[in-house]
Design a protein around this motif. Structure first.
Motif, PDB file in Angstrom:
ATOM      1  N   LEU A 123       0.821  -1.214   0.000  1.00 36.95           N
ATOM      2  CA  LEU A 123       0.000   0.000   0.000  1.00 36.95           C
ATOM      3  C   LEU A 123       0.853   1.261   0.000  1.00 36.95           C
ATOM      4  O   LEU A 123       0.560   2.221  -0.735  1.00 36.95           O
ATOM      5  CB  LEU A 123      -0.946  -0.020   1.202  1.00 36.95           C
ATOM      6  N   ILE A 124       1.894   1.290   0.804  1.00 38.51           N
ATOM      7  CA  ILE A 124       2.779   2.458   0.832  1.00 38.51           C
ATOM      8  C   ILE A 124       3.474   2.640  -0.511  1.00 38.51           C
ATOM      9  O   ILE A 124       3.569   3.757  -1.032  1.00 38.51           O
ATOM     10  CB  ILE A 124       3.799   2.336   1.976  1.00 38.51           C
ATOM     11  N   SER A 125       3.929   1.546  -1.095  1.00 36.41           N
ATOM     12  CA  SER A 125       4.625   1.631  -2.379  1.00 36.41           C
ATOM     13  C   SER A 125       3.690   2.078  -3.497  1.00 36.41           C
ATOM     14  O   SER A 125       4.072   2.870  -4.357  1.00 36.41           O
ATOM     15  CB  SER A 125       5.226   0.277  -2.747  1.00 36.41           C
ATOM     16  N   ALA A 126       2.462   1.555  -3.482  1.00 38.92           N
ATOM     17  CA  ALA A 126       1.525   1.872  -4.555  1.00 38.92           C
ATOM     18  C   ALA A 126       1.020   3.305  -4.486  1.00 38.92           C
ATOM     19  O   ALA A 126       0.850   3.952  -5.527  1.00 38.92           O
ATOM     20  CB  ALA A 126       0.340   0.907  -4.507  1.00 38.92           C
ATOM     21  N   PHE A 127       0.788   3.823  -3.279  1.00 39.02           N
ATOM     22  CA  PHE A 127       0.174   5.144  -3.170  1.00 39.02           C
ATOM     23  C   PHE A 127       1.151   6.280  -2.883  1.00 39.02           C
ATOM     24  O   PHE A 127       0.837   7.431  -3.157  1.00 39.02           O
ATOM     25  CB  PHE A 127      -0.918   5.123  -2.102  1.00 39.02           C
ATOM     26  N   TYR A 128       2.312   5.983  -2.330  1.00 35.10           N
ATOM     27  CA  TYR A 128       3.237   7.055  -1.987  1.00 35.10           C
ATOM     28  C   TYR A 128       4.502   7.023  -2.845  1.00 35.10           C
ATOM     29  O   TYR A 128       4.868   8.011  -3.464  1.00 35.10           O
ATOM     30  CB  TYR A 128       3.598   6.984  -0.498  1.00 35.10           C
ATOM     31  N   VAL A 129       5.151   5.883  -2.885  1.00 32.41           N
ATOM     32  CA  VAL A 129       6.433   5.795  -3.596  1.00 32.41           C
ATOM     33  C   VAL A 129       6.240   5.914  -5.097  1.00 32.41           C
ATOM     34  O   VAL A 129       7.032   6.553  -5.782  1.00 32.41           O
ATOM     35  CB  VAL A 129       7.172   4.479  -3.228  1.00 32.41           C
TER      36      VAL A 129
END
Length: 67
Positions: free
Chosen positions: A23-29
């Motif tokens: 989730l962090i990679s998909a939406f932030y990174v």
């Protein structure tokens, strides 16, 4: 000779890490860097698949062997 399919039992924290990392990679990174975002999404997806395989095929009595 028959070879036994050996799967390591993984903890629930491993699956939780893969979900949160995805989730962090998909939406932030991915917004910051498409290359790193795609690479990390792929990495955490593979971690999630490994956790699912471990849940399905891991032996159920592995904890009893250590007692």
């Amino acid at each position: 000779m028959e070879e036994k399919f050996n799967v390591a039992p993984l903890s629930g924290g491993y699956m939780l890490t893969s979900i949160v990392g995805f989730l962090i990679s998909a939406f932030y990174v991915y917004e910051k860097s498409a290359r790193w975002g795609f690479t990390l999404v792929l990495f955490f997806t593979l971690m999630f698949i490994a956790a699912l395989i471990s849940m399905t095929y891991a032996p159920t009595d592995w904890q009893l062997k250590f007692k």
